[in-house]
Write a protein that holds these residues in place. Structure first.
Motif, PDB file in Angstrom:
ATOM      1  N   ASP A  97       0.847  -1.257  -0.034  1.00  0.00           N
ATOM      2  CA  ASP A  97       0.017   0.045  -0.063  1.00  0.00           C
ATOM      3  C   ASP A  97       0.957   1.276   0.099  1.00  0.00           C
ATOM      4  OD1 ASP A  97       0.590  -0.905   2.492  1.00  0.00           O
ATOM      5  OD2 ASP A  97      -0.862   0.273   3.582  1.00  0.00           O
ATOM      6  N   ILE A  98       1.913   1.319   0.725  1.00  0.00           N
ATOM      7  CA  ILE A  98       2.921   2.561   0.384  1.00  0.00           C
ATOM      8  C   ILE A  98       3.509   2.509  -0.690  1.00  0.00           C
ATOM      9  CG2 ILE A  98       5.074   3.379   1.462  1.00  0.00           C
ATOM     10  CD1 ILE A  98       4.274   2.250   4.293  1.00  0.00           C
ATOM     11  N   ILE A  99       3.850   1.355  -1.309  1.00  0.00           N
ATOM     12  CA  ILE A  99       4.414   1.395  -2.758  1.00  0.00           C
ATOM     13  C   ILE A  99       3.657   1.936  -3.628  1.00  0.00           C
ATOM     14  CG2 ILE A  99       5.246  -0.019  -4.652  1.00  0.00           C
ATOM     15  CD1 ILE A  99       6.607  -1.869  -2.490  1.00  0.00           C
ATOM     16  N   HIS A 100       2.244   1.573  -3.660  1.00  0.00           N
ATOM     17  CA  HIS A 100       1.222   1.878  -4.429  1.00  0.00           C
ATOM     18  C   HIS A 100       0.953   3.695  -4.364  1.00  0.00           C
ATOM     19  CE1 HIS A 100      -2.725   3.019  -6.237  1.00  0.00           C
ATOM     20  NE2 HIS A 100      -2.482   1.719  -6.876  1.00  0.00           N
ATOM     21  N   ALA A 101       0.946   4.057  -3.117  1.00  0.00           N
ATOM     22  CA  ALA A 101       0.790   5.314  -2.812  1.00  0.00           C
ATOM     23  C   ALA A 101       2.011   6.201  -3.453  1.00  0.00           C
ATOM     24  CB  ALA A 101       0.785   5.749  -1.468  1.00  0.00           C
ATOM     25  N   VAL A 102       3.316   5.713  -3.260  1.00  0.00           N
ATOM     26  CA  VAL A 102       4.595   6.235  -3.744  1.00  0.00           C
ATOM     27  C   VAL A 102       4.532   6.544  -5.223  1.00  0.00           C
ATOM     28  CG1 VAL A 102       7.123   6.097  -4.243  1.00  0.00           C
ATOM     29  CG2 VAL A 102       5.962   5.897  -1.852  1.00  0.00           C
ATOM     30  N   VAL A 103       4.091   5.416  -5.911  1.00  0.00           N
ATOM     31  CA  VAL A 103       4.187   5.319  -7.500  1.00  0.00           C
ATOM     32  C   VAL A 103       2.948   6.229  -7.810  1.00  0.00           C
ATOM     33  CG1 VAL A 103       3.881   3.771  -9.493  1.00  0.00           C
ATOM     34  CG2 VAL A 103       4.916   2.998  -7.633  1.00  0.00           C
ATOM     35  N   SER A 104       1.775   6.230  -7.326  1.00  0.00           N
ATOM     36  CA  SER A 104       0.743   7.145  -7.810  1.00  0.00           C
ATOM     37  C   SER A 104       0.909   8.210  -7.478  1.00  0.00           C
ATOM     38  CB  SER A 104      -0.643   6.571  -7.125  1.00  0.00           C
ATOM     39  OG  SER A 104      -0.778   7.127  -5.543  1.00  0.00           O
ATOM     40  N   HIS A 105       1.852   9.030  -6.925  1.00  0.00           N
ATOM     41  CA  HIS A 105       2.096  10.253  -6.602  1.00  0.00           C
ATOM     42  C   HIS A 105       2.407  11.084  -7.882  1.00  0.00           C
ATOM     43  CE1 HIS A 105       6.538  10.341  -6.090  1.00  0.00           C
ATOM     44  NE2 HIS A 105       6.467  11.651  -6.444  1.00  0.00           N
ATOM     45  N   GLY A 106       2.960   9.972  -8.948  1.00  0.00           N
ATOM     46  CA  GLY A 106       3.599  10.753 -10.408  1.00  0.00           C
ATOM     47  C   GLY A 106       2.370  10.505 -11.345  1.00  0.00           C
ATOM     48  N   TRP A 107       1.225  10.186 -10.962  1.00  0.00           N
ATOM     49  CA  TRP A 107       0.270   9.937 -12.169  1.00  0.00           C
ATOM     50  C   TRP A 107       0.126  11.310 -13.099  1.00  0.00           C
ATOM     51  CZ3 TRP A 107      -5.393  11.588 -11.859  1.00  0.00           C
ATOM     52  CH2 TRP A 107      -6.127  10.892 -12.849  1.00  0.00           C
ATOM     53  N   THR A 108      -0.010  10.716 -14.201  1.00  0.00           N
ATOM     54  CA  THR A 108       0.178  11.410 -15.184  1.00  0.00           C
ATOM     55  C   THR A 108       1.354  12.244 -15.813  1.00  0.00           C
ATOM     56  OG1 THR A 108      -0.715  13.795 -14.411  1.00  0.00           O
ATOM     57  CG2 THR A 108      -2.349  12.207 -15.101  1.00  0.00           C
ATOM     58  N   LEU A 109       2.357  12.188 -14.679  1.00  0.00           N
ATOM     59  CA  LEU A 109       3.460  12.757 -15.145  1.00  0.00           C
ATOM     60  C   LEU A 109       4.737  11.955 -15.289  1.00  0.00           C
ATOM     61  CD1 LEU A 109       3.690  15.350 -12.084  1.00  0.00           C
ATOM     62  CD2 LEU A 109       3.332  15.971 -14.358  1.00  0.00           C
ATOM     63  N   CYS A 110       4.891  10.759 -14.567  1.00  0.00           N
ATOM     64  CA  CYS A 110       5.816   9.775 -14.780  1.00  0.00           C
ATOM     65  C   CYS A 110       5.451   8.286 -14.523  1.00  0.00           C
ATOM     66  CB  CYS A 110       7.020  10.104 -13.997  1.00  0.00           C
ATOM     67  SG  CYS A 110       6.991  10.326 -12.359  1.00  0.00           S
ATOM     68  N   SER A 111       3.926   8.377 -14.054  1.00  0.00           N
ATOM     69  CA  SER A 111       3.281   7.059 -13.548  1.00  0.00           C
ATOM     70  C   SER A 111       1.827   6.963 -14.249  1.00  0.00           C
ATOM     71  CB  SER A 111       3.411   6.923 -12.257  1.00  0.00           C
ATOM     72  OG  SER A 111       2.495   5.829 -11.737  1.00  0.00           O
ATOM     73  N   ASP A 112       1.479   5.651 -14.498  1.00  0.00           N
ATOM     74  CA  ASP A 112      -0.056   5.427 -14.992  1.00  0.00           C
ATOM     75  C   ASP A 112      -0.824   5.056 -13.722  1.00  0.00           C
ATOM     76  OD1 ASP A 112       0.936   6.072 -17.602  1.00  0.00           O
ATOM     77  OD2 ASP A 112       1.446   3.816 -17.983  1.00  0.00           O
ATOM     78  N   VAL A 113      -0.297   4.827 -12.702  1.00  0.00           N
ATOM     79  CA  VAL A 113      -0.884   4.189 -11.472  1.00  0.00           C
ATOM     80  C   VAL A 113      -1.807   5.770 -11.002  1.00  0.00           C
ATOM     81  CG1 VAL A 113      -0.802   3.574  -9.191  1.00  0.00           C
ATOM     82  CG2 VAL A 113       0.882   2.497 -11.093  1.00  0.00           C
ATOM     83  N   GLU A 114      -3.186   5.570 -10.903  1.00  0.00           N
ATOM     84  CA  GLU A 114      -3.979   6.755 -10.456  1.00  0.00           C
ATOM     85  C   GLU A 114      -4.274   6.504  -9.162  1.00  0.00           C
ATOM     86  OE1 GLU A 114      -8.522   8.328 -11.445  1.00  0.00           O
ATOM     87  OE2 GLU A 114      -7.428   6.625 -12.681  1.00  0.00           O
ATOM     88  N   PRO A 115      -3.984   7.660  -8.232  1.00  0.00           N
ATOM     89  CA  PRO A 115      -4.265   7.729  -6.877  1.00  0.00           C
ATOM     90  C   PRO A 115      -5.735   7.265  -6.722  1.00  0.00           C
ATOM     91  CG  PRO A 115      -3.438   9.699  -7.613  1.00  0.00           C
ATOM     92  CD  PRO A 115      -3.843   8.902  -8.913  1.00  0.00           C
ATOM     93  N   GLU A 116      -5.930   6.386  -5.552  1.00  0.00           N
ATOM     94  CA  GLU A 116      -7.143   5.804  -5.285  1.00  0.00           C
ATOM     95  C   GLU A 116      -7.767   6.268  -3.821  1.00  0.00           C
ATOM     96  OE1 GLU A 116      -6.647   1.642  -5.830  1.00  0.00           O
ATOM     97  OE2 GLU A 116      -6.563   1.796  -7.955  1.00  0.00           O
ATOM     98  N   HIS A 117      -6.777   6.027  -2.883  1.00  0.00           N
ATOM     99  CA  HIS A 117      -7.011   6.134  -1.533  1.00  0.00           C
ATOM    100  C   HIS A 117      -6.936   7.506  -1.436  1.00  0.00           C
ATOM    101  CE1 HIS A 117      -6.156   6.243   2.801  1.00  0.00           C
ATOM    102  NE2 HIS A 117      -6.893   5.081   2.854  1.00  0.00           N
ATOM    103  N   PRO A 118      -7.695   8.098  -0.313  1.00  0.00           N
ATOM    104  CA  PRO A 118      -7.538   9.454   0.042  1.00  0.00           C
ATOM    105  C   PRO A 118      -5.982   9.921   0.134  1.00  0.00           C
ATOM    106  CG  PRO A 118      -9.418   8.764   1.069  1.00  0.00           C
ATOM    107  CD  PRO A 118      -8.741   7.794   0.343  1.00  0.00           C
TER     108      PRO A 118
END
Length: 185
Positions: free
Chosen positions: A78-99
């Motif tokens: 869950d921490i890894i997902h959060a870290v990766v999602s902070h770059g959504w649309t810039l350098c990551s395709d992982v969309e932020p889900e959790h608040p």
């Protein structure tokens, strides 16, 4: 993971003091938002600390190398997902889900704008910085051009907050570490 463990892990891959100050700013703001929204400030703070773990050594692989580094250290998914999602649309395709992820996405760049605004003040301090000063600089073309205002606006919409409220909570969070950021005046 404890905060001390998170700091040690961050420092293992990052030696830049300016990047560390950014990590501290994001940590503090994440803690403030966690308090505001009724979540665990320690947990959110660790995510804030670790969000740029791969940035110094792997800038071209930002948010792509982080899962490997964090996983090797036993950091939870869950921490890894959060870290990766902070770059959504810039350098990551992982969309932020959790608040928590949506807040991190929103405030990461905003901490830079708040810092730059504070540095332009005669006091060079966060302690007397007001939302209106940040909003004025927000509208100034050529000021902190690297800060994506549209991304911050999009993030504020994702967390259902007005941009002014997001700025206020960001300032409040950063004030708690103003001395470590060299922004206490």
């Amino acid at each position: 993971m404890t905060r001390d463990e998170a700091v040690a892990l961050y420092r293992k891959y990052n030696t830049s003091e300016s990047l560390y100050r950014h990590a501290l700013a994001v940590e503090a703001v994440m803690r403030r938002f966690a308090q505001e929204l009724g979540y665990d400030p320690d947990y959110w703070g660790i995510v804030g600390l670790l969000h740029d773990i791969d940035y110094e050594q792997y800038p071209d692989e930002h948010c792509k190398k982080a899962p490997e580094l964090l996983s090797a250290a036993g950091v939870s998914e869950d921490i890894i997902h959060a870290v990766v999602s902070h770059g959504w649309t810039l350098c990551s395709d992982v969309e932020p889900e959790h608040p928590m992820e949506k807040v991190l996405f929103t405030i990461d760049e905003l901490t830079g704008l708040v810092t730059a605004t504070a540095l332009m003040r005669p006091s060079r301090s966060l302690m007397d910085l007001e939302v209106k000063s940040v909003k004025k600089k927000w509208k100034t073309k050529g000021f902190s051009v690297g800060v994506d205002r549209e991304l911050i606006t999009k993030g504020a919409q994702m967390i259902n907050m007005e941009v002014a409220t997001v700025i206020q909570l960001t300032i409040e969070g950063m004030r708690t570490v103003a001395a470590e950021l060299d922004l206490a005046g």
